[in-house]
Structure formats: structure tokens, C-alpha cells
Motif scaffolding. Structure first.
Motif, PDB file in Angstrom:
ATOM      1  N   ARG A 149       0.828  -1.214   0.000  1.00  0.00           N
ATOM      2  CA  ARG A 149       0.000   0.000   0.000  1.00  0.00           C
ATOM      3  C   ARG A 149       0.864   1.267   0.000  1.00  0.00           C
ATOM      4  O   ARG A 149       0.658   2.183  -0.810  1.00  0.00           O
ATOM      5  CB  ARG A 149      -0.929  -0.021   1.230  1.00  0.00           C
ATOM      6  N   LEU A 150       1.834   1.325   0.908  1.00  0.00           N
ATOM      7  CA  LEU A 150       2.644   2.527   1.036  1.00  0.00           C
ATOM      8  C   LEU A 150       3.504   2.765  -0.212  1.00  0.00           C
ATOM      9  O   LEU A 150       3.640   3.909  -0.675  1.00  0.00           O
ATOM     10  CB  LEU A 150       3.529   2.428   2.284  1.00  0.00           C
ATOM     11  N   ASN A 151       4.060   1.693  -0.774  1.00  0.00           N
ATOM     12  CA  ASN A 151       4.847   1.844  -2.003  1.00  0.00           C
ATOM     13  C   ASN A 151       3.995   2.402  -3.140  1.00  0.00           C
ATOM     14  O   ASN A 151       4.475   3.222  -3.949  1.00  0.00           O
ATOM     15  CB  ASN A 151       5.453   0.502  -2.422  1.00  0.00           C
ATOM     16  N   TYR A 152       2.733   1.968  -3.205  1.00  0.00           N
ATOM     17  CA  TYR A 152       1.843   2.509  -4.227  1.00  0.00           C
ATOM     18  C   TYR A 152       1.590   3.995  -3.977  1.00  0.00           C
ATOM     19  O   TYR A 152       1.506   4.794  -4.919  1.00  0.00           O
ATOM     20  CB  TYR A 152       0.532   1.730  -4.261  1.00  0.00           C
ATOM     21  N   GLY A 153       1.515   4.389  -2.693  1.00  0.00           N
ATOM     22  CA  GLY A 153       1.373   5.803  -2.357  1.00  0.00           C
ATOM     23  C   GLY A 153       2.551   6.620  -2.866  1.00  0.00           C
ATOM     24  O   GLY A 153       2.372   7.719  -3.434  1.00  0.00           O
ATOM     25  N   PHE A 154       3.761   6.107  -2.691  1.00  0.00           N
ATOM     26  CA  PHE A 154       4.938   6.814  -3.203  1.00  0.00           C
ATOM     27  C   PHE A 154       4.929   6.865  -4.731  1.00  0.00           C
ATOM     28  O   PHE A 154       5.362   7.868  -5.332  1.00  0.00           O
ATOM     29  CB  PHE A 154       6.223   6.176  -2.685  1.00  0.00           C
ATOM     30  N   GLU A 155       4.434   5.813  -5.383  1.00  0.00           N
ATOM     31  CA  GLU A 155       4.348   5.848  -6.841  1.00  0.00           C
ATOM     32  C   GLU A 155       3.360   6.930  -7.288  1.00  0.00           C
ATOM     33  O   GLU A 155       3.606   7.629  -8.286  1.00  0.00           O
ATOM     34  CB  GLU A 155       3.928   4.478  -7.384  1.00  0.00           C
ATOM     35  N   LYS A 156       2.259   7.086  -6.565  1.00  0.00           N
ATOM     36  CA  LYS A 156       1.298   8.143  -6.898  1.00  0.00           C
ATOM     37  C   LYS A 156       1.913   9.523  -6.699  1.00  0.00           C
ATOM     38  O   LYS A 156       1.650  10.451  -7.478  1.00  0.00           O
ATOM     39  CB  LYS A 156       0.023   7.974  -6.062  1.00  0.00           C
ATOM     40  N   ILE A 157       2.741   9.663  -5.660  1.00  0.00           N
ATOM     41  CA  ILE A 157       3.445  10.935  -5.469  1.00  0.00           C
ATOM     42  C   ILE A 157       4.382  11.194  -6.639  1.00  0.00           C
ATOM     43  O   ILE A 157       4.436  12.312  -7.187  1.00  0.00           O
ATOM     44  CB  ILE A 157       4.213  10.914  -4.128  1.00  0.00           C
ATOM     45  N   ARG A 158       5.131  10.170  -7.064  1.00  0.00           N
ATOM     46  CA  ARG A 158       6.053  10.334  -8.199  1.00  0.00           C
ATOM     47  C   ARG A 158       5.288  10.734  -9.469  1.00  0.00           C
ATOM     48  O   ARG A 158       5.767  11.544 -10.275  1.00  0.00           O
ATOM     49  CB  ARG A 158       6.825   9.039  -8.444  1.00  0.00           C
TER      50      ARG A 158
END
Length: 219
Positions: A149-158
Motif C-alpha cells: 500500500r505505502l509503495n503505491y502511495g509513493f508511486e502516486k506521489i512520483r
């Protein structure tokens, strides 16, 4: 290669924090101290020229982000996003429970009785798996679920930033400490993330580095 500077803030104190309750996906309002925590972070960050603001979709994070941005003279030009992927870890059955009682319950599996003992002996990542195993309803996130979940959050930020941007992120205590524990373990000395503290990250295409953690002073 893209590089984005992020000032990562823990939300201000809430009533469930004050009452020593487990607070992951459930929410509670900021206390007076919590409002002061957020305003204090805003004062320390007011000279940062943010291009965007990201927070979890929990009310306490959204409210903290609003108070931080209110102090910024560029706030009218800062785009804000709220992502469920930036939430605190989910404790399932234990949400809202007394924090000390949860760790006693979880620690039975490994003959420990306190949060400090469990985290010191097993680390943050294995502790999440212990919480999930102890959850009577099997709803709590294990470590793999949390990081997916958190890694996907960072991908959305990128996806919503560009090279050279400077951004605000408002998230949660254990989430922030988990990021530091994974990407800069020497900075995690076993202390909880303070409400209103600032952690500085550099986010590039495929990695994250941590400049400092849990700062309550000048940024």
C-alpha cells in the motif's frame, strides 16, 4: 533521473493519542496541543516553497496539512492531494484499544509484554506480522500488505511531481518511522515519531533517502 524533496510531518496530537489508544485507520480530532503541533510545524516550514501537498485521507492528517499550509505565503498555489495509501498501518481488531493492552496481547506470542520489548527484539516489520497474527478477525495489515500500500502511495506521489519539486507530506507516526527504519535504519534509535515533527526525504525514480528524522527544531 527525477529527484523530489519531501518534508514529511507527523500529524498533531489527537484525543486517541492523548488517551493512549491504538489509532491506525480510525480517527479522532486534534487536541489543542495537536493544533499547536501543526501550527508549530507550519511556522518552521513557512519559508519552504512547496509545489504540492500530500497527506493521508485521515482527518487528523488533512487538518494538520491545512494548518501547515495556512502559514505558507504561497498556499494559494499549492495543490493538495489526500491518499489512503499514506494512512497509518491498520491494526484490525485492536483499533481503538488501549495501546499497552494491545502489546500485551500481541506479545504473548513471543513471551514479551510491552511495545518496547517487541519492537527492540523483533523490529517494526516483524511486529506488524505479529499484530496481524494476533487479530481475532484477521483484518490487520501484515508487513507485506502495509508496504504494498505505502509503495503505491509513493508511486502516486512520483506520478504527480516532477524533478526539482519540493513537497509537503503529512502522515502518521509508525508509518514515518517505518520509512526511516527501511531506508535509513541508523536514524531509527527506537524513539517514537513526535507529533508535528519533520522528517526530510529525497524521493527519486526508484529509491528514497532520509536526510533527517523526527526534527522539532529548525528545518
Amino acid at each position: 533521473m527525477m529527484a523530489v524533496t519531501a518534508y514529511l510531518v507527523r500529524h498533531g496530537q489527537t484525543y486517541l493519542n492523548l488517551y493512549n489508544r491504538v489509532q491506525g485507520w480510525i480517527d479522532s480530532p486534534l487536541t489543542e496541543k495537536g493544533i499547536a503541533d501543526a501550527k508549530g510545524a507550519g511556522e518552521r516550514l513557512k519559508n519552504i516553497d512547496f509545489t504540492a501537498s500530500f497527506s493521508s485521507d485521515s482527518g487528523r492528517a488533512i487538518d494538520t496539512a491545512k494548518l501547515i499550509l495556512k502559514a505558507n505565503p504561497h498556499n494559494m498555489n499549492i495543490v493538495s492531494y489526500q491518499y489512503p495509501e499514506l494512512r497509518e498501518q491498520f491494526h484490525g481488531y485492536f483499533e481503538g484499544s488501549d495501546l499497552s493492552q494491545m502489546w500485551q496481547f500481541v506479545g504473548v506470542q513471543v513471551q514479551k509484554t510491552t511495545e518496547k520489548e517487541v519492537l527492540n527484539d523483533f523490529g517494526l516489520e516483524r511486529a506488524r506480522d505479529l499484530i496481524q497474527r494476533a487479530d481475532l478477525y484477521n483484518n490487520a495489515e501484515n508487513n507485506a500488505m502495509f508496504w504494498e500500500r505505502l509503495n503505491y502511495g509513493f508511486e502516486k506521489i512520483r506520478q504527480n511531481t516532477k524533478d526539482g519539486d519540493t513537497i509537503l507530506i503529512v502522515s502518521h507516526g509508525m508509518t514515518i518511522r517505518s520509512i526511516v527504519d527501511r531506508y535509513a535504519p541508523k536514524l531509527d534509535v527506537g524513539e517514537a515519531t513526535a507529533n508535528g515533527s519533520v522528517t526530510k526525504l529525497l524521493i527519486d525514480d526508484d529509491d528514497i533517502s532520509v536526510e533527517y528524522f523526527n526534527n522539532l527544531g529548525e528545518v
